[in-house]
Design a protein around this motif. Structure first.
Motif, PDB file in Angstrom:
ATOM      1  N   GLU A  90      -0.363   3.296   9.063  1.00  0.00           N
ATOM      2  CA  GLU A  90       0.744   3.956   8.483  1.00  0.00           C
ATOM      3  C   GLU A  90       1.860   4.250   9.606  1.00  0.00           C
ATOM      4  O   GLU A  90       3.147   4.004   9.201  1.00  0.00           O
ATOM      5  CB  GLU A  90       0.476   5.227   7.571  1.00  0.00           C
ATOM      6  N   THR A 123      -3.605  -8.738   3.649  1.00  0.00           N
ATOM      7  CA  THR A 123      -4.493  -7.513   3.590  1.00  0.00           C
ATOM      8  C   THR A 123      -4.657  -6.726   4.895  1.00  0.00           C
ATOM      9  O   THR A 123      -5.083  -5.884   5.254  1.00  0.00           O
ATOM     10  CB  THR A 123      -5.812  -7.544   3.148  1.00  0.00           C
ATOM     11  N   ARG A 170      -2.203  -2.620   9.221  1.00  0.00           N
ATOM     12  CA  ARG A 170      -1.533  -2.139   8.231  1.00  0.00           C
ATOM     13  C   ARG A 170      -1.250  -0.591   8.378  1.00  0.00           C
ATOM     14  O   ARG A 170      -1.071   0.150   7.341  1.00  0.00           O
ATOM     15  CB  ARG A 170      -1.817  -2.481   6.859  1.00  0.00           C
ATOM     16  N   GLU A 193      -2.482   0.284  -0.580  1.00  0.00           N
ATOM     17  CA  GLU A 193      -3.849   0.745   0.002  1.00  0.00           C
ATOM     18  C   GLU A 193      -4.938  -0.048  -0.359  1.00  0.00           C
ATOM     19  O   GLU A 193      -5.814  -0.631   0.029  1.00  0.00           O
ATOM     20  CB  GLU A 193      -3.977   2.129   0.018  1.00  0.00           C
ATOM     21  N   THR A 194      -4.990  -0.234  -1.770  1.00  0.00           N
ATOM     22  CA  THR A 194      -6.206  -1.015  -2.558  1.00  0.00           C
ATOM     23  C   THR A 194      -5.850  -2.442  -2.719  1.00  0.00           C
ATOM     24  O   THR A 194      -6.541  -3.206  -3.126  1.00  0.00           O
ATOM     25  CB  THR A 194      -6.596  -0.310  -3.797  1.00  0.00           C
ATOM     26  N   ARG A 240       4.237   0.296   2.103  1.00  0.00           N
ATOM     27  CA  ARG A 240       4.147   1.658   1.312  1.00  0.00           C
ATOM     28  C   ARG A 240       5.396   2.382   0.913  1.00  0.00           C
ATOM     29  O   ARG A 240       5.548   2.591  -0.217  1.00  0.00           O
ATOM     30  CB  ARG A 240       3.269   2.771   2.250  1.00  0.00           C
ATOM     31  N   CYS A 246       7.087  -1.801  -4.135  1.00  0.00           N
ATOM     32  CA  CYS A 246       5.818  -1.987  -4.487  1.00  0.00           C
ATOM     33  C   CYS A 246       5.786  -2.665  -5.975  1.00  0.00           C
ATOM     34  O   CYS A 246       4.794  -2.574  -6.767  1.00  0.00           O
ATOM     35  CB  CYS A 246       5.221  -0.627  -4.916  1.00  0.00           C
ATOM     36  N   ASP A 295      -0.643  -1.085  -5.311  1.00  0.00           N
ATOM     37  CA  ASP A 295      -0.798  -0.068  -4.598  1.00  0.00           C
ATOM     38  C   ASP A 295      -1.373  -0.818  -3.159  1.00  0.00           C
ATOM     39  O   ASP A 295      -2.048  -1.677  -3.121  1.00  0.00           O
ATOM     40  CB  ASP A 295      -2.334   0.507  -4.798  1.00  0.00           C
TER      41      ASP A 295
END
Length: 736
Positions: free
Chosen positions: A435, A499, A433, A639-640, A609, A613, A637
C-alpha cells in the motif's frame, strides 16, 4: 626461444611498466589528503611469466623474475586444484549462499576440463531420489535423473560427489567451483626462484605467474578510511581475485589516473571491483573495470526453473561486476568504464522509503556521469531497489546482453546516453503491491535526449522494446530521443498489473524521432509506440521508414482497457500499419460463486486500491473463441483480486473475458498518417467518449493500401481529412 616464451611480457614492456610504477602522481594528488596505493604495496603491473611448480613445495622457478618484489601477492595458474564457493541452496531459496558444510563431499578435480569450472548438482526427484548436474552454469545438463547412491559418483574433470544421507528435497542444489589457481605472497626471491607463503599441490611446468593486487588495494582503502584521506590509483593494471570494499565512507574520493590506463581487472575473481556499503558520500572516477564474461560468453541473461519451481539465475554462480552500492547516501561514479561483466555492471541495492517512513540509511543520490558498459553478458545499470535520485548521464551502453538500465527506483534520470545492441531501458518491475507504493509512488523516470541505434538485444535475442515502463512504474516521461535505423520495438508503456505488481500509469511520450528503417539485416515485426496504460499522452512524435513502406512496422498501437489516452500531433509515415488499437483479455482462474471470480492467466490489469476498481465497467465473455454474452462489473477487490458481477452467470474455468469502460476518454486528434499500407485500424471496444478527429490520412506512396480507415469498435469520427483514397479502394470507413 622456449615454446612458452610467448606468455612472457617482453623485457622492454615490463621495464616500462616498472618505470611507470615509480611515477609521481599529479601535484593535486600529492598532498596529505591523498594516499597512493603504490605506498601500500600495489604493483599495477601487467608483467607475467611462466614457471615450474612442484607439489608440496612453496618454491616456484620462473623464467624471469621481472618486477616481482618480496611482500607482493601473486596468482599462479594450474598448480593448485581445489574447490571453493561451496554452497548448499535450499529448495525455497535459490539465492542462498549458505555453506555446503558436510551435506556433500567433493574430490578429484584434475583440471582436464578447464582451469575454472562451476558445478551445480540439483535434486530433481525424491521417489526415487535422483539429481541432475551441470558443469557449465546450467547451460546444459550433463546428467538428469541420476540415482543418488550416497557413495562417490562421477561428474566431469575427475570430480566426484558424495551426498550425505539426509532429508533431500527437489530443488536442493549443491553449487561449487573447481579451480587450479594458487594465490599467495612472495616471501623470498633468489634469482629466478620465488618462495611463496603457500605450497603448490600439483607439479606443473607451464604455470603462469602474475601480480595480484587485491590485498594491497584493500589495505590502501581501509587505511584511507581510518585516516580520512582520499585514494589515488596510478596508471597500471591491477589484478583482483575479489573486490575492494569501501565501508562507511564519509566523503572519500577513489580516483584513478585515467580511465584508459588505470585498470581494475577481476577476470580471475568474483564479486564487484568496488563495493560501497553505508556511509555518507563517495566519489569514484577515472577507472576501467574488466570482468571475465563478455557478451555471449556466459549462460545468458535469464533464469532457469529449479525442480522446486523457483527461478535461479546462473550468472550468480560466478558473478562479476564493476560497482556495487548499498545504502551509501550520496554517490558519484564518473568516467568509469565496465566491460566483460556477467552480472549488473553497475548495481545498487538497499533500503528505501516506505510511504512516510524513512530508514536511517539509504541511497538518496546516485549519479553515473560519462561511464560506459560494453561487451557485457549481464545488465548495464541496475537499481534493484527504490533508491532515489539516480541519474545515468551521457553514458555509453553497447553490446550488453541484459537490460541497458533496470530500475524500480524513484526519480530516475536517464539522459543523454548512447545505446546500441543492448537490452531494454526497463522501468518498474517493482515486485510488490504494498500500500505504501500508492502513497509515494515508484519507478518515476525521465528518459530524454538519448540515441538508440540499430536494435534491442536481450538474452542473446534481437527484438523487443528498448524503452519499457510496466509493473508499477508511475510518472514516466519519454521525450526527445532519437531512434536510428531501429529494427526492433521502441517505446512501450503497459500496465503489467498482476497479483505481484501495481499497474503502470501517468506517462508522457513526446517529441521522439523514430527512424524504424532496417539496415544490414532482415526487417523484423516491430512497433514504435505501444500504450496499454491509463493516463498517457502521446504527442509530437515522428515515426517513419526511409524509402517505401515497411509492412513489418506499426507506428502507434493503443490497447484497452486503458482510459484517458490523448494522442495528438504525431507524424506516421511509410509504416505497415500507422495507428491501431486492440484489447487484452484474461481467463477465469477461480470461480467463487455465480457472481464472483478471480482472474487467472491473461493481461487484464489488477487495479490499484485508489482507482475506479472497474465499478460499472462492461465485461465481454468469450467461449471457444466466440462471443458468449456480457456482464456488468459490480466491483473489483484489489486485495483478493475478486471480480464481482451485478448479475449471476454460469461461468466455466478458463472462460475468457475482455473488460472495457462506459467512458474510455480516448482523444486521438491532429495526427498525420501517410504512405502506410494500413493507415488506421481502430479495433477493440471503444466507448461513447472515444474520439477520432481532425486527423489527416493520405495515401502517399502506399499504392497498395486498400482502405484509409477501418473501425471495429465504438469511435466517434469527426472532421477527419482523407486524401488519395477513392470509394473503390475503400474510402468509406467501415461502420462501427
Amino acid at each position: 626461444m622456449p615454446r612458452h616464451a610467448c606468455r612472457t611480457l617482453p623485457l622492454v614492456l615490463w621495464l616500462a611498466a616498472l618505470a611507470g610504477a615509480g611515477e609521481s602522481p599529479p601535484a593535486d594528488h600529492r598532498s596529505d589528503a591523498w594516499l597512493n596505493v603504490r605506498d601500500c604495496g600495489a604493483s599495477g603491473s601487467v608483467f607475467e611469466t611462466t614457471a615450474a611448480a612442484t607439489a608440496g613445495s612453496p618454491q616456484i622457478t620462473v623464467e624471469q623474475a621481472g618486477d616481482f618484489q618480496v611482500g607482493q601477492a601473486v596468482m599462479v595458474s594450474k598448480c593448485n586444484p581445489h574447490f571453493e564457493r561451496c554452497i548448499l541452496k535450499p529448495p525455497d531459496n535459490p539465492y542462498s549462499t549458505a555453506p555446503l558444510g558436510d551435506a556433500a563431499e567433493l574430490r578429484g578435480y584434475d583440471g582436464s576440463g578447464g582451469s575454472w569450472l562451476v558445478f551445480l548438482a540439483e535434486v530433481d526427484s525424491v521417489d526415487p531420489l535422483t539429481f541432475r548436474w551441470s558443469d557449465d552454469m546450467a547451460r546444459t545438463w550433463k546428467g538428469e535423473k541420476v540415482p543418488i547412491t550416497f557413495d562417490w559418483q562421477p561428474l566431469s574433470s575427475g570430480v566426484e560427489i558424495k551426498f550425505k544421507k539426509q532429508d533431500w528435497q527437489p530443488g536442493h542444489m549443491v553449487v561449487f567451483q573447481a579451480r587450479d589457481l594458487l594465490v599467495s605472497k612472495i616471501e623470498k626471491i633468489e634469482g629466478n626462484v620465488l618462495t611463496l607463503a603457500d605450497a603448490a599441490s600439483r607439479t606443473v611446468q607451464d604455470a603462469v605467474v602474475r601480480h595480484c593486487d587485491t590485498d594491497a588495494l584493500q589495505a590502501a582503502v581501509s587505511r584511507a578510511l581510518r585516516e580520512k584521506r582520499n585514494v589515488f590509483i596510478p596508471a597500471g593494471h591491477y589484478r583482483l581475485t575479489r573486490g575492494v570494499s569501501v565501508a562507511n565512507p564519509a566523503g572519500l574520493v577513489l580516483e584513478g589516473a585515467s580511465s584508459g590506463e588505470t585498470v581494475l581487472d577481476i577476470s580471475e575473481g568474483t564479486g564487484s571491483c568496488v563495493s560501497l556499503a553505508l556511509g555518507t558520500e563517495v566519489t569514484v572516477r577515472n577507472l576501467r573495470m574488466v570482468g571475465h564474461t563478455g557478451l555471449g560468453d556466459g549462460p545468458g541473461w535469464h533464469s532457469f526453473r529449479t525442480s522446486s519451481g523457483k527461478a535461479c539465475w546462473p550468472v550468480g554462480l560466478k558473478p562479476c561486476s564493476a560497482m556495487h552500492i548499498r545504502d551509501t547516501e550520496r554517490v558519484l561514479i564518473e568516467n568509469c568504464h565496465a566491460s566483460k561483466m556477467n552480472c549488473e555492471a553497475f548495481y545498487c541495492q538497499g533500503n528505501s522509503r516506505s510511504g512516510t517512513s524513512e530508514p536511517k540509511t539509504y541511497t538518496k543520490s546516485l549519479t553515473y556521469l560519462r561511464c560506459s558498459a560494453t561487451n557485457c553478458d549481464g545488465n548495464g545499470f541496475n537499481n534493484n531497489d527504490l533508491a532515489e535520485n539516480t541519474s545515468v548521464l551521457h553514458c555509453r551502453i553497447v553490446d550488453v546482453g541484459g537490460c541497458t538500465w533496470e530500475g524500480a527506483s524513484r526519480f530516475v534520470r536517464f539522459i543523454g546516453n548512447y545505446v546500441r545492441n543492448s537490452g531494454t531501458v526497463a522501468m518498474g518491475n517493482i515486485g510488490s503491491r504494498a500500500e505504501h507504493l500508492e502513497q509515494l509512488g515508484s519507478g518515476q523516470h525521465l528518459v530524454a535526449d538519448n540515441v538508440f541505434e540499430g536494435r534491442t538485444f536481450y538474452n542473446r535475442r534481437p527484438g523487443g522494446y528498448i524503452v519499457r515502463a510496466t509493473c508499477g512504474a508511475t510518472q514516466v516521461i519519454v521525450r526527445n530521443n532519437l531512434f536510428v535505423n531501429y529494427n526492433s520495438c521502441a517505446v512501450e508503456i503497459i500496465p503489467g498489473g498482476d497479483t505481484r505488481h501495481l499497474p503502470t500509469s501517468n506517462c508522457t511520450i513526446a517529441g521522439n524521432i523514430m527512424d524504424m528503417t532496417a539496415v544490414g539485416e532482415d526487417s523484423r515485426p516491430r512497433t514504435a509506440i505501444h500504450v496499454g496504460s491509463s493516463d498517457v499522452i502521446v504527442s509530437g512524435n515522428q515515426v517513419y521508414t526511409r524509402g517505401p513502406f515497411d509492412k513489418e512496422v506499426t507506428g502507434i498501437r493503443l490497447t484497452e482497457p486503458a482510459v484517458n489516452l490523448i494522442v495528438h500531433d504525431n507524424l506516421l509515415r511509410n509504416c505497415g500499419t500507422g495507428l491501431t488499437s486492440d484489447a487484452v483479455w484474461s481467463a477465469v482462474g477461480e470461480m467463487v460463486d455465480p457472481t464472483t471470480f478471480v482472474a487467472g492467466r491473461g493481461n487484464v490489469p489488477m487495479e490499484r486500491r485508489r482507482s475506479h476498481c472497474y465499478r460499472g465497467w462492461n465485461l465481454a465473455w468469450f467461449r471457444g473463441g466466440k462471443p458468449d454474452g456480457s456482464s456488468i462489473v459490480e466491483s473489483f477487490d484489489p486485495e483478493t483480486f475478486r471480480f464481482q458481477l451485478k448479475e449471476p452467470r454460469e461461468m466455466k474455468l478458463d472462460d475468457r473475458f475482455e473488460i472495457f469502460p462506459p467512458a474510455a476518454n480516448w482523444l486521438i486528434h491532429d495526427n498525420t498518417v501517410t504512405g502506410c499500407l494500413q493507415p488506421v485500424v481502430l479495433g477493440g471496444h471503444g466507448s461513447g467518449t472515444s474520439l477520432f478527429r481532425n486527423n489527416l490520412i493520405e495515401r502517399g506512396g502506399a499504392t497498395a493500401a486498400a482502405q484509409a480507415l477501418a473501425v471495429i469498435g465504438q469511435f466517434k469520427l469527426i472532421n477527419n481529412h482523407i486524401l488519395g483514397f477513392d470509394e473503390g479502394n475503400g474510402g468509406t470507413p467501415a461502420k462501427p
